[in-house]
Write an enzyme that holds these catalytic residues in place. Sequence first.
Site, short mmCIF file in Angstrom:
data_model
loop_
_atom_site.label_atom_id
_atom_site.label_comp_id
_atom_site.label_asym_id
_atom_site.label_seq_id
_atom_site.Cartn_x
_atom_site.Cartn_y
_atom_site.Cartn_z
N HIS A 121 1.91 0.53 1.19
CA HIS A 121 0.74 0.57 0.30
C HIS A 121 0.56 -0.73 -0.45
O HIS A 121 1.51 -1.51 -0.65
CB HIS A 121 0.84 1.76 -0.68
CG HIS A 121 1.70 1.54 -1.88
ND1 HIS A 121 1.27 0.84 -2.99
CD2 HIS A 121 2.97 1.93 -2.17
CE1 HIS A 121 2.22 0.83 -3.91
NE2 HIS A 121 3.27 1.48 -3.43
N CYS A 122 -0.67 -1.00 -0.82
CA CYS A 122 -1.00 -2.10 -1.72
C CYS A 122 -1.75 -1.46 -2.88
O CYS A 122 -1.34 -0.41 -3.36
CB CYS A 122 -1.80 -3.19 -1.00
SG CYS A 122 -3.25 -2.59 -0.08
N LYS A 123 -2.86 -2.05 -3.31
CA LYS A 123 -3.59 -1.45 -4.43
C LYS A 123 -4.53 -0.35 -3.95
O LYS A 123 -4.53 0.76 -4.47
CB LYS A 123 -4.38 -2.52 -5.17
CG LYS A 123 -5.04 -2.01 -6.45
CD LYS A 123 -5.68 -3.16 -7.23
CE LYS A 123 -6.31 -2.66 -8.52
NZ LYS A 123 -6.94 -3.76 -9.29
N THR A 167 -2.63 -3.82 3.29
CA THR A 167 -2.05 -2.77 4.13
C THR A 167 -2.65 -2.82 5.53
O THR A 167 -1.95 -2.69 6.54
CB THR A 167 -2.28 -1.39 3.51
OG1 THR A 167 -1.61 -1.34 2.24
CG2 THR A 167 -1.75 -0.28 4.39
#
Length: 212
Positions: free
Chosen positions: A132-134, A140
Amino acid sequence: MILEAAVQEGDEVVLGPILQREGEILTRSIGGEVPLLPPSNFGVVDRGIYRSGFPSEENFPFLKALNVRSIVYLCPEPYPKVNAEFVRSQGIRLFQFGIEGSRESFVTVSNRTIMEALRVLLDIRNHPILIHCKRGKHRTGCLVGCFRKLQNWCLSSMHEEYIKFASPKIRPSDMRFIEMFDVSHMMDCVLGIIYRYHGFGHQAPRLVYQKA
């Protein structure tokens, strides 16, 4: 969509279904149906590999139901305290690869950073694993796209998957990064050889690591 969650019964771990109905994820328990909320932009990459946006506290029961063992975190910022406490309490390993979230972020990202992240994904001792990222879109999406190159996906399919999760803010620079990423070094590493030998995809056999 049907996923599998581990349900604790005494000293045994039993796999039970997680069902998707009307946009909500549900799992069956002895007391009835308990709603489990996935993180935003959640998706299944491969067996034991998931992707999403940043998990919030209300998503923790869902991650616990998936028996997530590791997290690949693609943002440079420190992990929030509540998330850090959750991963510690669950014994989840956190792998951070700090990539800036700017529009041209992947122009300056080294192939080595992506290859290190791919090595974490390929090591099935880290599975089940969440990337995951933001928002689960660009950073991602680029890592998953590079993972697809290891799986010999055609370029059009990789772009289609990227667009599906990144819309409506599609970044051509991300798609160029995926297209130009060189996976030749990964194909020769030990983990890459093991992964290809044992197959990939939802129906392929995989190595199984027993708990000590």
